[in-house]
Design an enzyme around this catalytic site. Structure first.
Site, mmCIF file in Angstrom:
data_model
loop_
_atom_site.group_PDB
_atom_site.id
_atom_site.type_symbol
_atom_site.label_atom_id
_atom_site.label_comp_id
_atom_site.label_asym_id
_atom_site.label_seq_id
_atom_site.Cartn_x
_atom_site.Cartn_y
_atom_site.Cartn_z
ATOM 1 N N ASP A 245 -6.068 32.719 47.193
ATOM 2 C CA ASP A 245 -6.698 32.943 48.481
ATOM 3 C C ASP A 245 -8.148 33.360 48.208
ATOM 4 O O ASP A 245 -8.526 33.608 47.053
ATOM 5 C CB ASP A 245 -5.931 34.036 49.233
ATOM 6 C CG ASP A 245 -6.604 34.440 50.527
ATOM 7 O OD1 ASP A 245 -6.953 33.554 51.317
ATOM 8 O OD2 ASP A 245 -6.798 35.651 50.727
ATOM 9 N N ASP B 270 -10.662 35.424 50.879
ATOM 10 C CA ASP B 270 -10.949 36.739 51.467
ATOM 11 C C ASP B 270 -9.950 37.782 50.992
ATOM 12 O O ASP B 270 -8.740 37.620 51.164
ATOM 13 C CB ASP B 270 -10.858 36.646 52.999
ATOM 14 C CG ASP B 270 -12.177 36.241 53.636
ATOM 15 O OD1 ASP B 270 -13.174 36.932 53.416
ATOM 16 O OD2 ASP B 270 -12.186 35.232 54.365
ATOM 17 N N ASP C 13 -3.563 38.361 49.396
ATOM 18 C CA ASP C 13 -3.734 39.774 49.760
ATOM 19 C C ASP C 13 -3.239 40.121 51.160
ATOM 20 O O ASP C 13 -3.233 41.300 51.520
ATOM 21 C CB ASP C 13 -5.219 40.160 49.680
ATOM 22 C CG ASP C 13 -5.996 39.674 50.893
ATOM 23 O OD1 ASP C 13 -6.577 40.521 51.608
ATOM 24 O OD2 ASP C 13 -6.012 38.457 51.142
#
Length: 301
Positions: free
Chosen positions: A70, A72, A231
């Site tokens: 991922d 961000d 996250d």
């Protein structure tokens, strides 16, 4: 709790994940047996003989083909910048009666979401106005990111590990392409990734598995030999739904929330010893043979 004592053949640092599946609600006391021409002896298992779920789950991926990231909150600690931009923009439109949103509200309603879902929070009945709001918020984020964006601790170490092994890699994100390209460039990773997959450019974004499945398709990689770094709750959910082990990064989002999405394990950042213990297991000679052994056990179950 029922206790069961088993004596099993012990490969160094490995216990088949299938063994745990046979006894999901039983506390296992395992012992390693070693044999030679002259004697057979048994000794109590040690921490090295009993891997954590991180070790067993990644060992089963050998030979590893690809790693998916991922963007961000996974490559960079961008959530504080998104939070700052969003809070200021929401204040301008008088959202929540002019009371600033909390970080908890940001995590619940915005973190990891695609722009359509994010736009529906302040403008549930006006999609066009909502998307315009999100575009303005992203422009503010981009200004902040150019000045303040920082990598997650240990990122350079893990990207070097991936590069050294010649693994395929993709960035998979719900962020708009302009944001993702900006962040990747600021981190010096423009030449690192083979492909950038944008959720809004797929039929469905995260938490649906589509972006991760598209990454596997483009990379020509198997989900059985690939793992994911994520996250957010929605991102972990997407990776798990795509059939891959997911390592959750708990630098901002609450651990209890992330665990509900069922990652294989959580790390604080890329310097977390749990991560490197798992990667070392994956690197050990014979890991591929152990994967075949485990599959044979599963097929015979």
């Amino acid at each position: 709790m029922t206790c069961l004592y088993l004596i099993i053949p012990c490969f160094p640092n490995y216990v088949s994940p299938s063994l745990v599946k046979f006894f999901p609600s039983t506390k296992l006391h395992l012992a390693c047996t070693k044999t030679s021409l002259t004697q057979t002896f048994t000794k109590p298992s040690s921490l090295h003989c009993l891997p954590s779920s991180s070790m067993s789950s990644l060992t089963g991926l050998a030979p590893l083909e690809a790693v998916l990231f991922d963007v961000d909150g996974t490559l960079c600690d961008s959530d504080p910048l998104h939070y700052e931009a969003l809070r200021e923009m929401l204040l301008k439109i008088g959202f929540n009666g002019g009371v600033p949103i909390t970080e908890e509200f940001f995590v619940e309603k915005f973190s990891g979401k695609n722009n359509i879902d994010a736009a529906s929070v302040p403008f549930p009945d006006d999609p066009e106005q909502g998307l315009k709001f999100v575009e303005d918020k992203e422009a503010m984020f981009q200004r902040l990111a150019r000045e303040q964006l920082k990598p997650v601790k240990g990122l350079e170490k893990v990207t070097a590990w991936v590069e050294k092994r010649g693994l395929k890699r993709a960035a998979v994100t719900n962020s708009p392409r302009v944001n993702a390209e900006l962040m990747i460039s600021k981190l010096g990773l423009s030449d690192f990734f083979d492909v950038l997959i944008i959720g809004d450019e797929c039929e469905r974004g995260k938490p649906h598995p589509d972006p991760y499945l598209k990454a596997l398709e483009v990379l020509k990689a198997s989900k059985d030999h690939t793992f994911v770094f994520e996250d957010s709750f929605s991102g972990i959910t997407a990776g798990v739904a795509a059939g891959m082990p997911v390592i959750g990064i708990a630098i901002r989002n609450p651990e209890d929330l992330l665990m509900k999405a069922k990652p294989d394990f959580l790390i604080k950042d890329y310097e977390d010893p749990k991560l490197w213990a798992a990667l070392e297991e994956l690197d050990k000679p014979g890991a591929e043979k152990l994967e075949i052994l485990d599959k044979n056990i599963q097929q015979g179950a």
